[in-house]
Design an enzyme around this catalytic site. Structure first.
Site, PDB file in Angstrom:
ATOM      1  N   GLU A  80       0.828  -1.216   0.000  1.00 59.40           N
ATOM      2  CA  GLU A  80       0.000   0.000   0.000  1.00 59.40           C
ATOM      3  C   GLU A  80       0.865   1.270   0.000  1.00 59.40           C
ATOM      4  O   GLU A  80       1.241   1.777   1.053  1.00 59.40           O
ATOM      5  CB  GLU A  80      -0.929   0.028   1.223  1.00 59.40           C
ATOM      6  CG  GLU A  80      -1.831   1.261   1.245  1.00 59.40           C
ATOM      7  CD  GLU A  80      -2.775   1.331   2.431  1.00 59.40           C
ATOM      8  OE1 GLU A  80      -3.547   2.311   2.521  1.00 59.40           O
ATOM      9  OE2 GLU A  80      -2.740   0.405   3.279  1.00 59.40           O
ATOM     10  N   LYS A 103      -2.498  -2.094  -3.068  1.00 53.84           N
ATOM     11  CA  LYS A 103      -3.546  -1.211  -2.553  1.00 53.84           C
ATOM     12  C   LYS A 103      -3.103   0.236  -2.776  1.00 53.84           C
ATOM     13  O   LYS A 103      -2.531   0.867  -1.889  1.00 53.84           O
ATOM     14  CB  LYS A 103      -3.811  -1.476  -1.067  1.00 53.84           C
ATOM     15  CG  LYS A 103      -4.920  -0.587  -0.478  1.00 53.84           C
ATOM     16  CD  LYS A 103      -5.297  -0.980   0.938  1.00 53.84           C
ATOM     17  CE  LYS A 103      -6.365  -0.036   1.502  1.00 53.84           C
ATOM     18  NZ  LYS A 103      -6.847  -0.453   2.834  1.00 53.84           N
ATOM     19  N   GLY A 141      -9.130   6.624   0.753  1.00 49.64           N
ATOM     20  CA  GLY A 141      -8.299   7.804   0.931  1.00 49.64           C
ATOM     21  C   GLY A 141      -8.992   9.095   1.287  1.00 49.64           C
ATOM     22  O   GLY A 141      -8.568  10.164   0.849  1.00 49.64           O
TER      23      GLY A 141
END
Length: 352
Positions: free
Chosen positions: A194, A236, A279
């Site tokens: 990520e 991710k 996000g």
């Protein structure tokens, strides 16, 4: 007859991971079309902020009650294939004494675990971050696998400042993500890589796309250097979006094109799934942007979701910390999970 000479070459070329096939199967299962990941790995501090929004105290029994609400939602496995847990949650049980790991497995949801230990300031690079937690990661991963986790997540945080990002931050975070991934695979856990570029900033979509390509390309170079099995890993990333403070026009179709272009240029086809983070987008924005991405045909990997807030916000508001609202909270969670399942198939109509 002379014995055949042993082939020479780099030692890493001859390493056979005994859990390779299991990890590849796990990564492939998480990349199942029409399903995604519930990110329920909020740290104690972060979940406290979420609970405070509904006037619920940040205490272990309340955190347990909320996670039980999520994990016991009827038919959760129809839309969710994996769930990232915080360490505390990995060892928690339902009020009836059933381990959460068993609840998830019975529902067809693969348990995962957050393994990083948070970010710190990157010295010499003002405003930028690195992530800690590598030192004892091999021992922790072994323990987490024994507890039932089958995949892991490590979050790196990158920022665009005045249109720029330092090479130091890119290389530091890419390398640590790769070391984390190699360590996870050595212990049988599928690593989710990520590298999150934060939404904060006045930058345009073009600038976000530029840095997304650079960051992800650096990650896959580092993953290759560390001999990570890509078929047994997942990505991710952030979606490509204009900065939160950007004043120009915004378009979900443009976001999708920029995102798909950046990822086609930087993510190998061997990777089975890309599980987008939300996000800081609203629930509906995250779903609509995912839907637009999946309008593109012939993507080499599954493009799905690994959402926290974007799956849980409505659920929390409906639950309000009251046992009497358990079904209302679960219904709200199911509605968002189904919406994102539809979006993964490019079939979401905005009716959630």
């Amino acid at each position: 007859m002379a014995e055949e000479a042993k082939e020479t070459g780099p030692l890493s070329a001859f390493v056979v991971n005994p859990k390779r096939d299991e990890m590849i199967a796990t990564a492939k299962a998480i990349g199942t079309r029409g399903k995604g990941i519930l990110a329920a790995d909020e740290s104690t501090g972060t979940i406290g902020k979420r609970l405070a929004m509904i006037n619920v105290k940040n205490e272990e029994p309340n955190r347990q009650r909320y996670r039980e609400l999520l994990f016991t939602t009827p038919d959760i496995g129809k839309y969710i294939c994996g769930c990232i847990l915080f360490e505390e949650t990995l060892y928690q049980k339902t009020k009836d004494g059933v381990p959460f790991v068993d609840v998830l497995n019975k529902a067809g949801v693969i348990p995962g675990i957050k393994v990083d230990k948070g970010t710190r300031d990157l010295q010499g690079s003002p405003g930028e971050k690195y992530t800690q937690g590598i030192t004892d990661l091999d021992e922790r991963c072994k323990k987490y696998y024994e507890a039932g986790a089958r995949f892991a997540k490590w979050r790196a945080v990158l920022v665009i400042q005045d249109g720029y990002m330092s090479e130091t931050a890119i290389q530091e975070n890419a390398w640590v993500l790769a070391r984390y991934a190699a360590i996870c695979q050595s212990q049988g856990l599928v690593p989710i890589v990520e590298p999150e570029i934060l939404m904060d900033g006045t930058h345009s979509l073009k600038i976000c796309q530029y840095w997304t390509e650079k960051v992800i390309a650096a990650c896959y170079k580092a993953l290759s250097d560390n001999n990570v099995i890509l078929e047994a890993s997942l990505l991710k990333p952030n979606m490509c979006l204009p900065g939160k403070q950007y004043k120009g026009k915004r378009s979900m179709d443009d976001n999708a094109l920029a995102t798909v272009t950046a990822l086609r240029r930087s993510v190998p086809a061997a990777v089975p799934g890309i599980m987008f983070l939300s996000g800081g987008q609203s629930e509906e924005e995250a779903t609509m942007n995912l839907n637009a991405i999946n309008k593109f045909e012939n993507l080499p990997w599954s493009a799905s979701f690994s959402y926290g807030r974007a799956l849980q916000q409505s659920c929390l508001k409906a639950w309000k910390g009251e046992d009497a609202n358990l079904k209302a909270g679960q219904d709200a969670f199911t509605q968002r999970a189904k919406a994102n399942s539809d979006a993964q198939l490019g079939k979401y109509t905005g009716d959630a």
